[in-house]
Enzyme design. Structure first.
Site, PDB file in Angstrom:
ATOM      1  N   ARG A  30      11.384  -0.655  11.082  1.00 54.36           N
ATOM      2  CA  ARG A  30      10.186  -0.445  11.909  1.00 54.36           C
ATOM      3  C   ARG A  30      10.128  -1.467  13.036  1.00 54.36           C
ATOM      4  O   ARG A  30      10.320  -2.657  12.820  1.00 54.36           O
ATOM      5  CB  ARG A  30       8.925  -0.594  11.039  1.00 54.36           C
ATOM      6  CG  ARG A  30       8.497   0.706  10.389  1.00 54.36           C
ATOM      7  CD  ARG A  30       7.386   0.484   9.394  1.00 54.36           C
ATOM      8  NE  ARG A  30       6.234  -0.226   9.930  1.00 54.36           N
ATOM      9  CZ  ARG A  30       5.102  -0.388   9.268  1.00 54.36           C
ATOM     10  NH1 ARG A  30       4.979   0.105   8.055  1.00 54.36           N
ATOM     11  NH2 ARG A  30       4.102  -1.051   9.807  1.00 54.36           N
ATOM     12  N   ARG A  33      11.343  -5.613   4.179  1.00 57.53           N
ATOM     13  CA  ARG A  33      11.210  -4.211   4.584  1.00 57.53           C
ATOM     14  C   ARG A  33      11.963  -3.942   5.894  1.00 57.53           C
ATOM     15  O   ARG A  33      12.522  -2.865   6.087  1.00 57.53           O
ATOM     16  CB  ARG A  33       9.714  -3.883   4.760  1.00 57.53           C
ATOM     17  CG  ARG A  33       9.449  -2.438   5.141  1.00 57.53           C
ATOM     18  CD  ARG A  33       7.981  -2.088   5.033  1.00 57.53           C
ATOM     19  NE  ARG A  33       7.190  -2.677   6.101  1.00 57.53           N
ATOM     20  CZ  ARG A  33       5.858  -2.685   6.118  1.00 57.53           C
ATOM     21  NH1 ARG A  33       5.175  -2.166   5.132  1.00 57.53           N
ATOM     22  NH2 ARG A  33       5.210  -3.237   7.119  1.00 57.53           N
ATOM     23  N   LYS A  44       0.833  -1.206   0.000  1.00 56.84           N
ATOM     24  CA  LYS A  44       0.000   0.000   0.000  1.00 56.84           C
ATOM     25  C   LYS A  44       0.871   1.261   0.000  1.00 56.84           C
ATOM     26  O   LYS A  44       0.680   2.155  -0.810  1.00 56.84           O
ATOM     27  CB  LYS A  44      -0.943   0.008   1.215  1.00 56.84           C
ATOM     28  CG  LYS A  44      -1.887  -1.197   1.251  1.00 56.84           C
ATOM     29  CD  LYS A  44      -2.937  -1.063   2.361  1.00 56.84           C
ATOM     30  CE  LYS A  44      -2.356  -1.143   3.755  1.00 56.84           C
ATOM     31  NZ  LYS A  44      -2.021  -2.483   4.235  1.00 56.84           N
ATOM     32  N   ARG A  91      -9.819   0.099   9.475  1.00 56.89           N
ATOM     33  CA  ARG A  91      -9.219  -1.197   9.741  1.00 56.89           C
ATOM     34  C   ARG A  91     -10.137  -2.081  10.565  1.00 56.89           C
ATOM     35  O   ARG A  91      -9.787  -3.217  10.867  1.00 56.89           O
ATOM     36  CB  ARG A  91      -7.936  -0.971  10.523  1.00 56.89           C
ATOM     37  CG  ARG A  91      -6.698  -1.588   9.933  1.00 56.89           C
ATOM     38  CD  ARG A  91      -5.557  -1.289  10.873  1.00 56.89           C
ATOM     39  NE  ARG A  91      -4.313  -1.842  10.468  1.00 56.89           N
ATOM     40  CZ  ARG A  91      -3.394  -1.230   9.723  1.00 56.89           C
ATOM     41  NH1 ARG A  91      -3.630  -0.041   9.241  1.00 56.89           N
ATOM     42  NH2 ARG A  91      -2.260  -1.825   9.460  1.00 56.89           N
ATOM     43  N   ARG A 141       0.144  -9.359  13.675  1.00 58.20           N
ATOM     44  CA  ARG A 141      -0.478  -8.375  12.768  1.00 58.20           C
ATOM     45  C   ARG A 141      -1.303  -9.082  11.690  1.00 58.20           C
ATOM     46  O   ARG A 141      -2.375  -8.605  11.312  1.00 58.20           O
ATOM     47  CB  ARG A 141       0.586  -7.474  12.149  1.00 58.20           C
ATOM     48  CG  ARG A 141       1.102  -6.459  13.165  1.00 58.20           C
ATOM     49  CD  ARG A 141       2.396  -5.824  12.742  1.00 58.20           C
ATOM     50  NE  ARG A 141       2.313  -5.174  11.450  1.00 58.20           N
ATOM     51  CZ  ARG A 141       3.372  -4.953  10.675  1.00 58.20           C
ATOM     52  NH1 ARG A 141       4.569  -5.338  11.060  1.00 58.20           N
ATOM     53  NH2 ARG A 141       3.217  -4.345   9.528  1.00 58.20           N
TER      54      ARG A 141
END
Ligand code: ADP
Length: 190
Positions: free
Chosen positions: A134, A128, A14, A89, A146
């Site tokens: 992160r 990532r 996204k 969400r 998640r």
């Protein structure tokens, strides 16, 4: 004003696709994940509360993100619409969004959903993690939480938006350019 929802599991791409979408259609890109991470970085009270939840792979309370979104809607000018990324969400957030927009006679234009299989989610996030650092990408357990949170709380939105024909699914497997072309082909219609 157009209101696009960029939907999909964590790691679907996204954030990667949002930049080009925002430019092509003159949209304000609102990523609740990014807004929350900047609250954390600034050390605000909201950021402090959100930090522990996010870093465990859980959601922050609905009211928190709803408030952030409503404020941005109010303050943003000079765009042809919004690209909501990471919001809504939960079903409660989707209902709140309909209310917020409805007050001004507006509604969600379309949901652009980027879909990838669960096996790819882990792979993309692991990649990532080596680039962005992160905290919520750092361990496989948090990433799994998640993914579980996504299936339990966020995936029900597919039916919510499908019912009234606003849901559009894009295959998120392929190169960045391939996925981008699929998205543009869809969004050019609105
Ligand atoms: P990703 O799409 O990769 O999971 P995001 O950057 O969109 O990551 O979000 C990171 C985290 O921020 C989420 O796991 C969640 O804890 C929190 N968050 C973001 N958006 C919302 C939201 N709409 N409602 C509740 N929590 C949110």
């Amino acid at each position: 004003m157009k209101y696009f929802i960029l939907f999909g599991p964590p790691g679907a791409g996204k954030g990667t696709q949002a930049g080009a979408m925002k430019q092509r259609y003159n949209l304000c890109h609102l990523s609740t994940g990014e807004l929350l991470r900047s609250e954390i970085a600034s050390g605000s009270e909201l950021g402090l509360k959100a930090k522990a939840l996010i870093e465990a792979g859980n959601l922050v309370p609905d009211e928190v993100v709803e408030g952030m979104i409503e404020e941005r809607f109010r303050k943003t000018t000079g765009v042809d619409g919004f690209l909501l990324d990471g919001f809504p969400r939960t079903i409660a957030q989707a209902e709140a969004l309909d209310l917020i927009l409805g007050k001004n006679g507006k509604k969600v234009t379309a949901v652009v959903s980027i879909m990838i299989p669960d096996e790819l989610i882990g792979e993309r996030i692991a990649h990532r993690a080596t680039i962005e650092g992160r905290a919520d990408d750092a361990s496989p357990e948090i990433v799994q939480n998640r993914i579980n949170t996504y299936h339990a709380k966020t995936e029900p939105l597919v039916d919510f938006y499908r019912k009234d024909g606003r849901y559009h699914e894009i295959d998120g497997v392929g190169s960045i350019e391939e996925v981008q072309k699929r998205i543009f082909d869809l969004m050019d219609r609105f």
